[in-house]
Scaffold this motif. Structure first.
Motif, mmCIF file in Angstrom:
data_model
loop_
_atom_site.group_PDB
_atom_site.id
_atom_site.type_symbol
_atom_site.label_atom_id
_atom_site.label_comp_id
_atom_site.label_asym_id
_atom_site.label_seq_id
_atom_site.Cartn_x
_atom_site.Cartn_y
_atom_site.Cartn_z
ATOM 1 N N ASN B 372 0.811 -1.211 0.000
ATOM 2 C CA ASN B 372 0.000 0.000 0.000
ATOM 3 C C ASN B 372 0.849 1.268 0.000
ATOM 4 O O ASN B 372 0.325 2.358 0.102
ATOM 5 C CB ASN B 372 -0.932 0.004 1.214
ATOM 6 C CG ASN B 372 -0.166 0.201 2.513
ATOM 7 O OD1 ASN B 372 1.050 -0.008 2.559
ATOM 8 N ND2 ASN B 372 -0.868 0.621 3.533
ATOM 9 N N GLY B 374 3.104 1.952 2.297
ATOM 10 C CA GLY B 374 3.676 2.166 3.617
ATOM 11 C C GLY B 374 4.972 1.398 3.750
ATOM 12 O O GLY B 374 5.314 0.588 2.889
ATOM 13 N N LYS B 389 6.758 15.743 7.482
ATOM 14 C CA LYS B 389 5.432 16.127 7.013
ATOM 15 C C LYS B 389 5.061 17.498 7.593
ATOM 16 O O LYS B 389 4.556 18.374 6.879
ATOM 17 C CB LYS B 389 4.430 15.077 7.494
ATOM 18 C CG LYS B 389 3.038 15.258 6.972
ATOM 19 C CD LYS B 389 2.939 14.639 5.593
ATOM 20 C CE LYS B 389 1.524 14.776 5.037
ATOM 21 N NZ LYS B 389 1.495 14.342 3.645
ATOM 22 N N GLN B 392 6.761 20.005 5.743
ATOM 23 C CA GLN B 392 6.612 19.858 4.294
ATOM 24 C C GLN B 392 7.934 19.536 3.620
ATOM 25 O O GLN B 392 8.237 20.045 2.542
ATOM 26 C CB GLN B 392 5.993 21.136 3.678
ATOM 27 C CG GLN B 392 4.646 21.504 4.235
ATOM 28 C CD GLN B 392 3.609 20.413 4.014
ATOM 29 O OE1 GLN B 392 3.767 19.590 3.109
ATOM 30 N NE2 GLN B 392 2.574 20.380 4.816
ATOM 31 N N ALA B 448 1.739 5.347 4.195
ATOM 32 C CA ALA B 448 2.092 5.787 2.846
ATOM 33 C C ALA B 448 2.008 7.298 2.691
ATOM 34 O O ALA B 448 2.772 7.900 1.922
ATOM 35 C CB ALA B 448 1.175 5.106 1.837
ATOM 36 N N ASP B 449 1.086 7.938 3.419
ATOM 37 C CA ASP B 449 0.908 9.367 3.172
ATOM 38 C C ASP B 449 2.051 10.205 3.729
ATOM 39 O O ASP B 449 2.102 11.413 3.503
ATOM 40 C CB ASP B 449 -0.435 9.843 3.745
ATOM 41 C CG ASP B 449 -0.563 9.525 5.223
ATOM 42 O OD1 ASP B 449 0.228 8.698 5.694
ATOM 43 O OD2 ASP B 449 -1.426 10.105 5.889
ATOM 44 N N LEU B 450 2.949 9.592 4.453
ATOM 45 C CA LEU B 450 4.104 10.349 4.929
ATOM 46 C C LEU B 450 5.292 10.243 3.978
ATOM 47 O O LEU B 450 6.317 10.873 4.189
ATOM 48 C CB LEU B 450 4.533 9.870 6.313
ATOM 49 C CG LEU B 450 3.513 10.049 7.450
ATOM 50 C CD1 LEU B 450 4.094 9.576 8.764
ATOM 51 C CD2 LEU B 450 3.107 11.506 7.558
ATOM 52 N N ASP B 452 6.915 10.520 0.150
ATOM 53 C CA ASP B 452 6.680 11.186 -1.124
ATOM 54 C C ASP B 452 7.180 10.395 -2.318
ATOM 55 O O ASP B 452 6.590 10.444 -3.380
ATOM 56 C CB ASP B 452 7.356 12.555 -1.104
ATOM 57 C CG ASP B 452 6.732 13.448 -0.056
ATOM 58 O OD1 ASP B 452 5.596 13.884 -0.256
ATOM 59 O OD2 ASP B 452 7.373 13.647 0.997
ATOM 60 N N SER B 464 1.781 5.511 -4.278
ATOM 61 C CA SER B 464 0.532 4.974 -4.801
ATOM 62 C C SER B 464 0.762 4.062 -5.997
ATOM 63 O O SER B 464 -0.140 3.359 -6.421
ATOM 64 C CB SER B 464 -0.388 6.123 -5.194
ATOM 65 O OG SER B 464 0.298 6.945 -6.106
#
Lengths: 714, 481
Positions: B372, B374, B389, B392, B448-450, B452, B464
């Motif tokens: 996924n 992560g 994060k 940024q 995963a959202d952490l 890039d 992704s």
């Protein structure tokens, strides 16, 4: 499995480049430490197979050895040898497919103390190089290379550095440290030499340490350390075994051997060193208290990777969940039961509604009812706990069962298969078992009837009574920290106490009655202990030397020679000589029978070959009252009284002796009639079978008297 | 923890040595015990050991039945993964090898049906596994788009047949197949075509290899190999074993080269005068930074990663040698970054947030990458990623494809290994040991959202996109071992 061996040897070579490397690293596991600290559980199971965090103790030891790169392993079995062998030979350690060891062998012997075991090892001569000596209850993730390297370096410099003890440093107060008897090491930090060893409190029950002033003048610096876990991992050289052999009175490795060897440094010049580690985990499960704390350490992952979720044993499938909860596959938990952290639950266990479990280790296939509270308890496989029970800090062994609404107070031990009926309260000092003492004829208190005052009506089990309680104050260093408990346990906890006993009543000969009977070292020698206060060493030395000669098959004449010289040098009485012969003969008999010979064969082998020897210890052939022969028979009878199938041995031995004319018929009859042979219950019991021989003798002597008494004229 | 400066302690090198002389079964048992005892740890070591073992397993496999071979590999794989489920890489390698076998067999069948269709059909019942609808392999290897014309339904029924034939374990239902199916085999038209719109120009072949000339990816090589052989292939005896072993060797090459291939991307990501934050003593990250250091000057802020990897980190920074890997003979030592003229600042883990505002880019090493997007990395990684994060700051994860696992993190706790609390609290402190519960996770899960960007030996990918690479490298039927 040779390839493995080659492999790790090959791996060793490039880095070490020493000749000593060539020899494979050997290890001896003392699977039975000859102690009774885990009674009553050890009545039925050997200590090394007791589950620690649901894994048999010996698995941890094997893991440790495999980790250390050991190649040859010798397992020294004592009590419950069959169970140990059975277990190991079905484990991955024995199968040549998966074992990391090139060799895994069992050594069986009749020894009943560590000292005997070590001396036995020495005679076998299987240990060629440096070897590891560990107990079957060591839990450690320690990499051994630094200790081994240090040991070898010392050894290369000085051949007299015979042993390195691996010790784990812990603080002043630590749960895993020995609580009762505390070892004190005096160490020279400049070369890690151990200068003095004492256990606190010492023999006199005092907390004083007396140091030789020479130590203070010879060493610029000494550490007196008590902040140490003695995890029983020793790196030894064969010299150690030789030292054991030289000193027959050593029984315990620390209190006996270490203490004495250090004290006699002037004499033997051997030095013993320490290797104190400050990281990794190393501990021994030496008593129930240690069992408790090591279990906690394992569950809290201090011994990582030796954790339940490493699934050391094949077939385990533990998984770690948050808060150090380990669950195996197939655990059935009711919806509203609460499992608190630091809990291990084995496969197939079911927990009912509203039960609360914390800090506990629960085995496989246990049935735990509703509304049960379990706290800090150890519940082994197949146990069942009824609804509404409260179990705190107790041990429930396999297949134990509690009825509904029972309360088990902290410190209670409930052994295999005991069942407690409804509503009972088990107090903390109870140790309940259903195992009959195998030695019960010796005890005279067979209590196979359930003790309903403890287990309730319909329950099964009775309070375990340690026969040694009076002698040793054998207190199971309990799960619960109680002040008085430790005070008592200080006195003597263990095999160490053997040496205390011996020193006090030195004529006690320790006839090698079955160790599986777990317990007392009180000897039958006490029948006539008063007679032999002097020359105390003779008994031991003579018996041991005769026994050794028997094992090695020396000729009668040689044995006789040795015996005479011993007798002369210690001024021992003829009675003592006879006793030494009897004890050693019987010991040999027992050993032969253990290895499978029939009674008759064994008797024929032992007695038959040594007519000469026997003749030379009884000097009353020509007199009419056969005092010596009677004495010999009484001794034999007394020794056999404590042995398994002693009666049949006595029968065939007596028959053989008459056959060989060592004991004349008259002597035999006189023995039969002597009050010594029929005084005690046990004595009467063991000679019961011999009745038929006597009957026969009486008959034949009547006949023979008609024939002219040719027999007797010899 | 258990390994140190090993003299007699078993480990990866002793395992590899013993593998040459020991028969397969003891070797499997040996590896299992090493895994259990944590004497082989780290993704890389696990991967190397597993590949070496599987090469041996395949080598000693007797018989020609590929279904049995698959079953054998799978059985060994199951034992290995259950020995240490948290070393996901072991499972990855097993799945890769399984996919390899299937591929070899399929390619062979294709080839046969192409050359002599009769034989091809006859042989199907014999090689009773893994038959596919006949496709022209020349097309299938090159165009996923055209390939999509094959009917998925047909394929799935075929697959279920083969399953029952070879006695394999029950598989996931068709739904999943259509989502993550293997590209050259028939896959769902919708996913493929939609996706193909974007991927087609960039990734012409199934392996998504950015630079064809040095592709480490076995499948690309294999298929081309097969194509070459196609001509004289038809009637000769088909040797699955040899081909699979070739494939495994290529996999080994991939393991060897992956660090270098990843490092080849370094110049695209690290620019002059940047401040880069990284952690752990990962060889891959060090090589990555070193490659960039040849051309550019930048500053590295190295997080100490106490308590698990701080010794390793220190030694990497000072000498360029990872102490923990000293037993590993293959581990080529390299010059430390300092020697390359890079300014390196080591900070304790607690300072990460404070310094994050100055950092241009975070580079993380991983233990495992999950499907996924992560990842599981040395503990402290999540804190770093979260701090990044907040500021940024882009987070770049450097990882070989072999670390990429088809596993979805349904239960994160299960993936994280807890170590010895002794490295946090001294065991000597009796009061602490008795009264305080200390947890010492060795790994962190970073969602995963952490993250890039992932840089693998195949190039850079968005988190992704990882499911795609998973689909390229693992067969759906192998996801559950």
């Amino acid at each position: 499995m040779p390839p493995k061996g080659k492999k790790s040897q090959a791996a060793n070579k490039p880095k070490s480049g020493e000749d000593e490397r060539e020899a494979p690293l050997q290890a001896v596991i003392l699977a039975d430490p000859f102690e009774t600290r885990f009674s009553p559980f050890t009545l039925e199971r050997p200590r090394c197979l007791l589950p620690l965090a649901n894994t048999p103790l010996i698995e941890y030891t094997f893991e440790f050895l495999a980790n250390a790169g050991v190649e040859d392993v010798y397992v020294y079995c004592g009590a419950h040898r069959e169970q140990v062998e059975e277990y190991i030979s079905h484990s991955k350690w024995k199968s040549h497919l998966s074992s990391p060891f090139a060799k895994l062998e069992f050594i069986q012997s009749t020894s009943h103390s560590i000292g005997d075991a070590m001396r036995d090892l020495d005679t076998r001569g299987i240990l060629v190089g440096d070897f590891l000596l560990v107990y079957g209850d060591v839990v450690s993730n320690l990499p051994l290379e630094p200790a081994l390297a240090a040991h070898r370096a010392r050894r290369a410099k000085d051949k007299n550095a015979i042993m390195t003890m691996v010790l784990r440093e812990v603080g002043t107060h630590h749960r895993t440290k020995a609580q009762g008897t505390k070892p004190v090491f005096v160490i020279d930090p400049s070369n890690d030499r151990c200068l003095h060893f004492e256990q606190m409190p010492n023999r006199e029950g005092k907390h004083f340490l007396s140091l030789d002033p020479v130590l203070l003048s010879d060493h610029r610096e000494i550490d007196i350390r008590q902040d140490i876990i003695d995890c029983g991992i020793d790196i030894c050289t064969p010299d150690v075994l030789a030292l054991w052999s030289d000193n027959f009175d050593f029984q315990a490795p620390r209190k006996g051997f270490l203490h004495s060897v250090l004290k006699d440094y002037e004499l033997n010049g051997k030095t013993i060193h320490t290797h104190v580690v400050t990281d990794h985990y190393a501990a021994r499960v030496r008593n129930l208290h240690a069992y408790d704390s090591v279990s906690k350490d394992i569950v809290s992952r201090w011994a990582y990777p030796l954790c339940p979720d490493s699934n050391l044993v094949q077939g385990q499938s533990y998984r770690l969940q948050k808060g150090n909860i380990y669950k195996e596959e197939g655990v059935i938990l009711a919806r509203d039961c609460i499992i608190h952290p630091k809990t291990v639950i084995g496969r197939g266990t079911s927990v009912g509604d509203g039960s609360v479990i914390s800090d506990s280790i629960i085995g496989r296939h246990c049935q735990i009812g509703r509304g049960v509270t379990i706290q800090g308890a150890y519940i082994w496989d197949h146990a069942s706990i009824g609804d509404g029970c409260v179990v705190k800090k107790a041990v429930l062994a396999n297949e134990a069962s509690l009825g509904r609404k029972c309360t088990v107070e902290p410190g209670a031990l409930i052994s295999y298969g005991v069942s407690i009926s409804e509503g009972m309260t088990i107090r903390g000092e109870h140790r309940i078992t259903r195992a009959k003492r195998k030695r019960s004829h010796d005890e005279g208190c067979i209590r196979s009837q359930p003790d309903t005052s403890i287990v309730g009506i319909g329950g099964y089990g009775f309070e375990f009574e340690d026969s040694d309680e009076e002698d040793e104050d054998e207190i199971v260093d309990g799960l619960v920290t109680r002040g008085h408990l430790y005070n008592l346990s200080d006195l003597a906890l263990s095999a160490e106490s053997i040496s205390t006993l011996n020193s006090e009543s030195e004529d006690d000969f320790e006839p090698s009655h079955q160790r599986s009977e777990a317990g007392s070292f009180v000897s039958i020698g006490s029948v006539d202990s008063a007679a032999s206060q002097h020359a105390a060493n003779f008994d031991h030395d003579a018996a041991a030397s005769i026994y050794d000669s028997l094992v090695e098959g020396h000729e009668s004449a040689n044995i006789q020679l040795e015996l005479t010289s011993l007798r002369m040098s210690t001024n021992a009485s003829e009675h003592q000589v006879r006793r030494a012969v009897v004890v050693s003969f019987v010991k040999r008999l027992a050993q032969l029978m253990k290895s499978g010979s029939s009674v008759r064969d064994a008797v024929a082998q032992v007695f038959g070959q040594h007519k000469e020897l026997l003749d030379r210890i009884m000097f009353d052939k020509n007199s009419s009252s056969k005092v010596d022969q009677v004495d010999f028979m009484v001794l034999l009878q007394a020794d056999l009284a404590h042995r398994e199938s002693g009666d049949s041995i006595l029968l065939s031995a007596a028959t053989k002796l008459v056959e060989m004319d060592v004991i004349e018929e008259e002597g035999m009859v006189q023995w039969w009639e002597s009050h010594k042979s029929s005084d005690e219950e046990a004595m009467r019991k063991v000679r019961a079978k011999t009745q038929q021989l006597i009957d026969f003798l009486n008959e034949s002597s009547e006949e023979e008297s008609d024939d002219g008494e040719e027999e007797e004229s010899e | 923890m258990a390994e140190g400066t090993a003299i007699a302690t078993p480990g990866l090198s002793s395992f590899l040595k013993s593998l040459k002389t020991t028969p397969v079964e003891p070797s499997v048992a040996y590896l299992i015990s090493l895994l259990k005892r944590r004497q082989i740890r780290n993704s890389r070591q696990c991967a190397v050991a597993t590949t070496a073992l599987l090469l041996r397993v395949v080598g000693e496999f007797k018989g020609k039945d590929s279904a049995k071979l698959v079953e054998r590999i799978r059985q060994v794989g199951r034992r290995l993964t259950s020995a240490q489920p948290r070393e996901v890489v072991v499972g990855n390698i097993v799945r890769r090898v399984l996919g390899l076998v299937r591929e070899v067999v399929e390619d062979h069948l294709d080839a046969e049906t192409n050359a002599t269709s009769d034989i091809g059909h006859n042989s199907q019942p014999h090689n009773d596994s893994l038959s596919r609808p006949t496709l022209s392999s020349t097309i299938s290897t090159f165009s996923p788009l055209k390939h999509a014309t094959a009917e998925p339904l047909d394929a799935s029924t075929h697959q279920s047949e083969t399953m029952s034939d070879s006695g394999e374990l029950p598989k996931r239902p068709g739904l999943l197949t259509s989502h993550t199916s293997y590209v050259p085999s028939s896959s769902a038209p919708l996913v493929n075509s939609l996706f193909g719109l974007f991927s087609h120009p960039d990734t012409p072949s199934t392996s998504n290899t950015p630079t064809g000339h040095q592709s480490p990816d076995n499948k690309g090589m294999l298929t081309s190999l097969n194509l070459e052989r196609l001509a004289d292939f038809s009637n000769s005896k088909f040797d699955v074993k040899a081909e699979v072993m070739d494939g495994i060797r290529e996999l080994q090459d991939e393991l060897d080269q992956s660090d270098d291939l990843i490092a080849a991307n370094a110049l695209d990501h690290i620019h002059s005068n940047e401040i880069i934050l990284t952690h752990t003593a990962s060889t891959g990250v060090q090589k990555f930074l070193l490659t960039a250091a040849r051309k550019r000057k930048f500053t590295v802020v190295h997080v100490e990663t106490f308590p698990h990897d701080h010794t390793g980190t220190h030694s990497v920074l000072l000498t360029g040698k990872n102490r923990d890997h000293s037993g590993d003979s293959e581990e080529d030592s390299f010059k430390p970054l300092r020697a390359a003229g890079i300014q390196v600042v080591m900070i304790p883990d607690s300072h990460v947030f404070a310094i994050m505002s100055q950092v241009n880019k975070v580079i993380l090493a991983t233990h495992t990458v999950l499907a996924n997007g992560g990842l599981v990395a040395a503990s402290g990684a999540r804190m770093i990623a979260a701090a990044a994060k907040a500021h940024q700051t882009p987070v770049v994860v450097v990882s070989g494809v072999y670390k990429l696992s088809p596993v979805y993190p349904f239960d994160i706790d299960e993936l994280i290994e807890y170590g010895d609390p002794g490295s946090v609290v001294p065991y000597e402190d009796g009061g602490f040991v008795d009264l305080v519960d200390v947890e010492n996770p060795l790994y962190d899960y970073v969602p995963a959202d952490l993250v890039d960007l992932y840089i693998t030996n195949l190039g850079g990918h968005a988190p992704s996109y990882l499911y795609r690479i998973v689909a390229d490298h693992y067969r759906t039927e192998d996801i559950n071992l």
